[in-house]
Design a protein around this motif. Sequence first.
Motif, PDB file in Angstrom:
ATOM      1  N   LEU A  65      10.460   0.234  -4.192  1.00  0.00           N
ATOM      2  CA  LEU A  65       9.389   0.409  -3.475  1.00  0.00           C
ATOM      3  C   LEU A  65       8.957   1.830  -3.055  1.00  0.00           C
ATOM      4  O   LEU A  65       7.918   2.505  -3.047  1.00  0.00           O
ATOM      5  N   LYS A  66      10.184   2.663  -2.991  1.00  0.00           N
ATOM      6  CA  LYS A  66       9.899   4.039  -2.774  1.00  0.00           C
ATOM      7  C   LYS A  66       9.732   4.901  -3.849  1.00  0.00           C
ATOM      8  O   LYS A  66       8.360   5.678  -3.639  1.00  0.00           O
ATOM      9  N   ASP A  67       9.769   4.530  -5.032  1.00  0.00           N
ATOM     10  CA  ASP A  67       9.221   5.064  -6.066  1.00  0.00           C
ATOM     11  C   ASP A  67       7.684   4.625  -6.390  1.00  0.00           C
ATOM     12  O   ASP A  67       6.854   5.338  -6.602  1.00  0.00           O
ATOM     13  N   GLU A  68       7.423   3.365  -6.363  1.00  0.00           N
ATOM     14  CA  GLU A  68       6.006   3.146  -6.129  1.00  0.00           C
ATOM     15  C   GLU A  68       5.171   3.764  -5.123  1.00  0.00           C
ATOM     16  O   GLU A  68       4.172   4.061  -5.622  1.00  0.00           O
ATOM     17  N   ALA A  69       5.676   3.939  -4.003  1.00  0.00           N
ATOM     18  CA  ALA A  69       4.969   4.809  -2.932  1.00  0.00           C
ATOM     19  C   ALA A  69       4.682   6.106  -3.206  1.00  0.00           C
ATOM     20  O   ALA A  69       3.568   6.631  -3.072  1.00  0.00           O
ATOM     21  N   ARG A  70       5.894   6.797  -3.794  1.00  0.00           N
ATOM     22  CA  ARG A  70       5.660   8.404  -4.210  1.00  0.00           C
ATOM     23  C   ARG A  70       4.482   8.344  -5.096  1.00  0.00           C
ATOM     24  O   ARG A  70       3.627   8.932  -5.100  1.00  0.00           O
ATOM     25  N   GLU A  71       4.663   7.602  -6.214  1.00  0.00           N
ATOM     26  CA  GLU A  71       3.758   7.567  -7.414  1.00  0.00           C
ATOM     27  C   GLU A  71       2.423   7.057  -6.794  1.00  0.00           C
ATOM     28  O   GLU A  71       1.411   7.647  -7.386  1.00  0.00           O
ATOM     29  N   GLU A  72       2.205   6.220  -5.911  1.00  0.00           N
ATOM     30  CA  GLU A  72       0.875   5.567  -5.493  1.00  0.00           C
ATOM     31  C   GLU A  72       0.282   6.748  -4.566  1.00  0.00           C
ATOM     32  O   GLU A  72      -1.055   7.188  -4.924  1.00  0.00           O
ATOM     33  N   VAL A  73       0.934   7.552  -3.795  1.00  0.00           N
ATOM     34  CA  VAL A  73       0.423   8.573  -3.124  1.00  0.00           C
ATOM     35  C   VAL A  73       0.165   9.612  -3.954  1.00  0.00           C
ATOM     36  O   VAL A  73      -0.864  10.208  -3.863  1.00  0.00           O
ATOM     37  N   LYS A  74       0.916   9.912  -4.827  1.00  0.00           N
ATOM     38  CA  LYS A  74       0.701  11.065  -5.672  1.00  0.00           C
ATOM     39  C   LYS A  74      -0.791  10.971  -6.756  1.00  0.00           C
ATOM     40  O   LYS A  74      -1.528  11.767  -6.815  1.00  0.00           O
ATOM     41  N   THR A  75      -0.677   9.457  -7.164  1.00  0.00           N
ATOM     42  CA  THR A  75      -1.975   9.272  -7.925  1.00  0.00           C
ATOM     43  C   THR A  75      -3.264   9.464  -7.142  1.00  0.00           C
ATOM     44  O   THR A  75      -4.280  10.050  -7.593  1.00  0.00           O
ATOM     45  N   GLU A  76      -3.178   9.028  -5.699  1.00  0.00           N
ATOM     46  CA  GLU A  76      -4.338   9.020  -4.867  1.00  0.00           C
ATOM     47  C   GLU A  76      -4.846  10.492  -4.548  1.00  0.00           C
ATOM     48  O   GLU A  76      -5.970  10.809  -4.431  1.00  0.00           O
ATOM     49  N   VAL A  77      -3.647  11.279  -4.084  1.00  0.00           N
ATOM     50  CA  VAL A  77      -3.729  12.502  -3.800  1.00  0.00           C
ATOM     51  C   VAL A  77      -4.462  13.207  -4.960  1.00  0.00           C
ATOM     52  O   VAL A  77      -5.277  14.263  -4.977  1.00  0.00           O
ATOM     53  N   ASP A  94     -10.069   9.088   4.290  1.00  0.00           N
ATOM     54  CA  ASP A  94      -9.920   7.504   4.818  1.00  0.00           C
ATOM     55  C   ASP A  94      -9.862   6.434   4.022  1.00  0.00           C
ATOM     56  O   ASP A  94      -8.963   5.631   4.341  1.00  0.00           O
ATOM     57  N   ALA A  95     -10.447   6.496   2.856  1.00  0.00           N
ATOM     58  CA  ALA A  95     -10.255   5.476   1.860  1.00  0.00           C
ATOM     59  C   ALA A  95      -8.818   5.428   1.442  1.00  0.00           C
ATOM     60  O   ALA A  95      -8.209   4.461   1.222  1.00  0.00           O
ATOM     61  N   PHE A  96      -8.252   6.648   1.214  1.00  0.00           N
ATOM     62  CA  PHE A  96      -6.845   6.759   0.678  1.00  0.00           C
ATOM     63  C   PHE A  96      -6.021   6.120   1.603  1.00  0.00           C
ATOM     64  O   PHE A  96      -5.015   5.420   1.242  1.00  0.00           O
ATOM     65  N   LEU A  97      -5.980   6.339   2.820  1.00  0.00           N
ATOM     66  CA  LEU A  97      -5.056   5.751   3.808  1.00  0.00           C
ATOM     67  C   LEU A  97      -5.491   4.397   4.136  1.00  0.00           C
ATOM     68  O   LEU A  97      -4.370   3.593   4.369  1.00  0.00           O
ATOM     69  N   GLY A  98      -6.619   3.943   3.920  1.00  0.00           N
ATOM     70  CA  GLY A  98      -6.709   2.528   3.877  1.00  0.00           C
ATOM     71  C   GLY A  98      -6.240   1.783   2.856  1.00  0.00           C
ATOM     72  O   GLY A  98      -5.537   0.698   2.930  1.00  0.00           O
ATOM     73  N   HIS A  99      -6.232   2.606   1.687  1.00  0.00           N
ATOM     74  CA  HIS A  99      -5.223   2.002   0.400  1.00  0.00           C
ATOM     75  C   HIS A  99      -4.015   1.815   0.514  1.00  0.00           C
ATOM     76  O   HIS A  99      -3.250   0.823   0.301  1.00  0.00           O
ATOM     77  N   MET A 100      -3.489   2.771   1.061  1.00  0.00           N
ATOM     78  CA  MET A 100      -1.920   2.768   1.374  1.00  0.00           C
ATOM     79  C   MET A 100      -1.583   1.956   2.273  1.00  0.00           C
ATOM     80  O   MET A 100      -0.410   1.462   2.337  1.00  0.00           O
ATOM     81  N   GLU A 101      -2.250   1.615   3.274  1.00  0.00           N
ATOM     82  CA  GLU A 101      -2.214   0.738   4.267  1.00  0.00           C
ATOM     83  C   GLU A 101      -1.952  -0.876   3.440  1.00  0.00           C
ATOM     84  O   GLU A 101      -1.156  -1.519   3.820  1.00  0.00           O
TER      85      GLU A 101
END
Length: 1604
Positions: A960-972, A923-930
């Motif tokens: 932005l796509k690269d940042e999104a992939r990296e951000e998601v990968k980091t959090e997961v 939940d915290a991860f999804l909030g962070h991505m929002e």
Amino acid sequence: MSVKLSKRLSSKKKKPPKDNAQSEVLSKLGLESFWTTPLDPASMLDISTWALNNQAPLEPKDLPNAFLQRLWLLRPDARSPSCKLPSEALDNTDKSAEDINGFGGDSQCSVNPLDLVAAVFMSSNTFLQQEMAARMMQCQFAVPLVLPNIDPEKPSRFLLWPLRSVVSQWTSHFPGANRKVQEGFLASTCMPVVSCVKFGHCGVSKSQVLNNVISGLRSRSETFLHRGMDGTQLPRRLSNGLVEIGWYLPTGDTDRDIFTVPLAICNLRGDASAHEKSLILLCQASSAMVIFCGNLREKEKQLLASCKDMANKVILIDISDKEKDENRVVGFVDENLEQDIGLPEGSVLPGQDLNEEELADRLSDTLKYLLPSKLKCVTIEAAEKLAAELGLNVDEEVVCKKAMATVEEVLKGLDEGPALFRQKQLPLQGDLWKKLAEIEKEESKARKEGKEIDPQLQKEKKNISVELSSYKMTPVMKIFTDALFTTDIVERTYFLSWMKLRLQMLQMEKQNSPQDLTTNQQIKENDGMSEQSEELENGVHDHSEFSDSFCTDTSFEEEDIADQPVSMCSEPSELNPSLLGLEHFLREMGLIFELTHITPGSGSHNVLRLPSLAADLILYGIPLELMDGDASNIPIRWLSCVLAELTRRLPQQQFRTRILTSLGGPHGRNAEVFSALFGVKFPDRRRSARGVYMVILCLPDNLRKDMECDFLLLIDVEGLCSMPLNGNRNTQICDNEMATVAVGLSDVLLQNISSHAGSEFETNFTVVVNALLRIKECGLMPAFHVLVQDEGINSILQASQLRRVTDMLQTETGDRGSSNTDNHSAKTTSCTTTVKGPWYNTSLTEPVDAQYSEALLKLKQNLFGALKTCAAKSEAAGLPEFMGRLCSVWDAVKAKSFCVGLQNTDIALAFSMLCTELSLCKDAFLGHMESWLMGATKKISDTKAKALDATIKNDLLSKLKDEAREEVKTEVDKLRSKVETNFMNDDHLKMYIEKFKPILMSNMDDLQGQVTEEIIQRSETVTENHCSSTQLEKFEALLEKVQESKLHALVENNKSTKPLLQDKELEDEFEEVWNNTLSNFDFRPSETDDITERVTCILKQNLVSRGLKKHMNKLEVAGQNQPTSFQVYDEHFGYRSRLKHMFEYNNRLQRVEAQQLACNVIEEYNQFVADKSSSPADFSDSYITEILQNVDKALNEKSMEIRTAFEVDLKVYLCSAACRDFQEQHDRYAKDRDFLTCIKTTKGKYLAEFIYQLRKRDQCQRVAQAFTSMVIKPTVLDYIYRPLGMRIMEETKSKALQYLSRQAFHKSLLEELVKEDRFESFMEYLHSYDSYRLRKIQETVVAHLSESNSLEKWRQHRLGEIVGKIAAAVSQTAEGTNGVLSDTKPLLERVCLTLERDGDVDVNRACLNGPLFSITTEWDRFITCLMELLAAMRLDLAQEFSQNVDINQLLQCLPIQPQDTIFNRVRGCDKQCPFCKAPCEVEQMEHEAHRAMLHRPKGLFRCKSSLSCISYIESLTQANPPKNMDTEEISVACSDLHALEPNWSISPEDPSSETPIAYWRYVLARFNEKFAKEYEQEPAKIPEEWKRITKEEAIDSLKEAFLT
């Protein structure tokens, strides 16, 4: 209640009711057929079990079903007789509190609610009545005790059986604070019974007074229906004489309780003087009689005296009206009545000036004074004997008594104690069965490990087999099975029902103290008991040979609780091994059959019939035990035979099943939840044997199609996590085994959670989680639903914790090799439903939660939705497959094949804590991505106009796509690290790292891919939307600038020349503006992108989620050229469906239905595409997702027998079309130089705005249209049609010579009559002369117009004339008005005046009044519009005139009717001969003497005796004239006809003349028989010479007559 069969539980059919007012009520309610074949509990399958919403009744015939459905939902409005209109039924969201109770609003009532209740009880058998009574008591409704007969001449029926199952708890008040919780069956509990009746008319509502007595003034109770409720004002047809009973039960709360002891209140409906038997019964069976007395007569006074003699105590309430009835006998104000009747002092309560609340308060005070010591305690059960003696029908008849006696025989040895009874009579459930189960588990474990089986175990097993081989069926089981083998279904049902109730009674007696506290207290203070009261108290002894009393309202064995709060839910969660229930006998029956396989040759014929008996029982709703929870064993052979017999017995060709399992601890109330949802009866958790039970339900056709199965198996686990009294630690293993088996069998798992569980929840939680983990090891995973039974924080947290665990386990970790595995491993989101049920209301005084019914229906909808989801993933299994799965799971349990041990509780807690922690992190991860996406959106918005630069946009989006992939990968990765850390740091998890780590890691992978895809997609959408909106804003700004410049120039030009531009000219001007804007607009560079691959990927994901992988090959054609229309083929229908419709022409009906469904979906798709294409936004993947969801919704809403191939083909077709349609939209935004294509969709809006700014004179056209339709066209039509009637008349007369004179017309009619030779025509001519002539004229006119084309020429000619005149008038008015702004109203009036003056035309100018035609405009432009409309109108009318026309309809529309005009010219003076009714033939308009050419014979008209062949004139010239002429009784001298009728010239006829009168002689001779038959008289005696007259001679006689 289970599978509904055609054979109903009815011992014999009743005779149809007589036709009376009572039967009319049954007929109005649609219950007439159920009088002879009553409703039974199986009927509730159709009425309530499968209902997913509240259906408001629309007509009276819907009321019984609505009553039963609402009653099963425990709704307070169950008794409402209101019928809503369809519009009200559809929109009932805003309801007041009264509407919720069913007695508010403007709904229509057609029956009295008491009649509704009585009618349903009359139409139900005793077993359904028992179900209704139990639920009515839960709703705090009064229950019928004495039910009137539908035939008033026959006795009423005393209903005891429906009340036998009503159980409740209460807490009485006694001195010394000795207050204990008591529980009992209310029908057999000794307590004060107060009966209330009325004599005479009462000004107050007796029932409302009783409601206030029961509930007090602080709370509202509607136990008894009263006159203030909806529908009660209607007259009662069925319920007069009905006796209802309700109870008051104290709670132990001194501030809340009204009375200190339980109290039953009976209420006799109607005047008691009209129902003497019921009155006598109540007087003799009650502790006290409360009599409401209105204005009484002598008869009522005598009845009062008799009541005093029969009743134990009498309380009179005087509510008479002295002023309104001076002839009454009893006045009650005088104390002489008490002395006269012999009542004790104070027995009369004056109530004339009191309302219901005040009267209830007085009565309550009186009852409080009398309770508990001054009123004797009786039982309702004992009143049965009194009812029979009075001649009332008693529902417990011979069959019932026989079954009850059989139960007593079965339980004869139970006085030694349940434990000893089970040891002697049910020996197979002892230690040998348990030991055998343990040996089989050890053997399975050894086989799994590859070890040899211990010889000692084999020896023990052999010894057990030898010992079991000596078993012989005990006498009790012999009696029990013989009772079940009976062919009388009613007797067997009585036997099973009473067996349950009797065992429950005995258990209460065992648990509770041996004597009733109320009785004890009363005995201490009042030793005087009448013989009759003793009989009422002890009447229950008839059913017991080993118990002192059936009074079960005794207290629990517990310490003095004077200093402790009274608890109504103090139920232990322990299972007592000495308990005895019906399930123990059924289990023994199964073990007897199982023994035949353990020791072959030991089974008798009856034993081998036991599977058939068990199948019969399960079909009638008796649960089948799948697993013995006490011995932790499954009788596999017994179950196999039972299910095989069940499969053979059922009529379905396919036995497809879905399994719904309820799992929960003792406080989860699994059985009660299933009963509320489906009406089934699982064993009571407090009194049942520990085990896993199953009930089978047959699905209706609509759900069968949706769920793709035929039967729903309900599995209930009872006794889970109950602490044993003997401290046996093996219970934990048994709990895990039962839970594992139940979960392994389930398609949908319902976990019940209650805050009442307390510390029990942790144990139950670990068992459930362990079971889920074990089943997950097997690759199975049911859909998981959580039922929260209260809104406490603990319950919510527990539900949340379970959902987190199941969500983690609902992860597909790979292909497991079977479709069944795929079904259970598919990812499904769990669901939580909150239902505050009445299961914890141990006392009937506790109200049901107001939202209970809606919450229960919501739960049912969620469960059915989960079952439908299972249907979309895989095919349902049959009973053989179910048995195979049971054996497979049981083998794994016995062999302990799971890595999670059966005694391991630590792994469940550790795994759940990990899941909870991961869920919070997720939940915290999804909030962070929002938050990250919001930041990315701001970055995109900050680019503003720079976003139109393709390089800048692409660079930003790529970044932005690269940042999104990296951000998601980091959090997961953080989540993965947390999983690794937990597994390494937790000793319990470390042991199972190889088993469960892949599951969690797979979940993390799914989460990463899902969130990455979603974030990237949303980023692309935001980018494209920003670019699109920026580009559109830029274009609109440029367009507005160029347009403003052009508008300014045009306005200036209009000021000087004042020209009126045409629409085409304005469009040209705007086109110039548009082209200038486009030429100066800077478009973005081109980009190309094919969306087919994206669409195909989304479609593939959808099919996978729907379990349609087998159709993946059809995706190859997605995006390719498709047919112009979607076609339905035979392969879209299954074999069974095609076979079902094989006799239909080419399966036309089902193909048409499927084709229509496809057309509707395609039409919805086209509208969706049109809406999306008009928006200034680029294509998004969400468009395809929404289209596919719409297809799924349409297929779910339309129940059809169709294969999944239809769904796949339709989706492929739509996706292919979407590739083509949305590619165009995508290209518009991907190629900015083609931005023109996008904005063309809004070009019309810009054009309209441009035109509006230049010309606001569009009113000109609308006014011209109004003038044309309201003035010009009516004038034209009037000009054409007004003279048309006269012209048609003249043409007709010129063509038809018979209309030249009256005589010629009459002669032609007579000739035509003879030629037509129809008797009916002569009758019409003789009796309806005018209508006959008018009809003949109209036929001539119609024939002339049909043959001639003059009508079209005439109308065309007149049309040309009037249009020319109108054009001339308009042109004359337009002279000198060119380019002048004028008010149109005076100019239009001038047009009308000119047309009237010069064109000689009538014009209706009334419509010109008012503001509609008063506008200022340039008159010449208005004239142009008007002339165009005039030309169009002429063209339309000319085309209309050239088409075929209905002549009769046209004639009716003419102002002047040509047929009427002709008729008026040839009708004559309308005088008729006073003797023979022949018409006057004189041609002159004004003549004094009337003369007829042909007088008629008397036989043509009705005579007093028989018809005559002589004429009236001839009869008057005879020697003896008749004394009657026409209608007057006069005598005349027949020698002078002129003296008789001076206004008529009548010459006597010569009888020898052949020609003048030959016409009528021919007619009379021709139709003599028909005239006689018509007038119902004897035929005339026709001379022979008349019969020889020919048709030609008759016509010649006409010529001679009209020539003279």
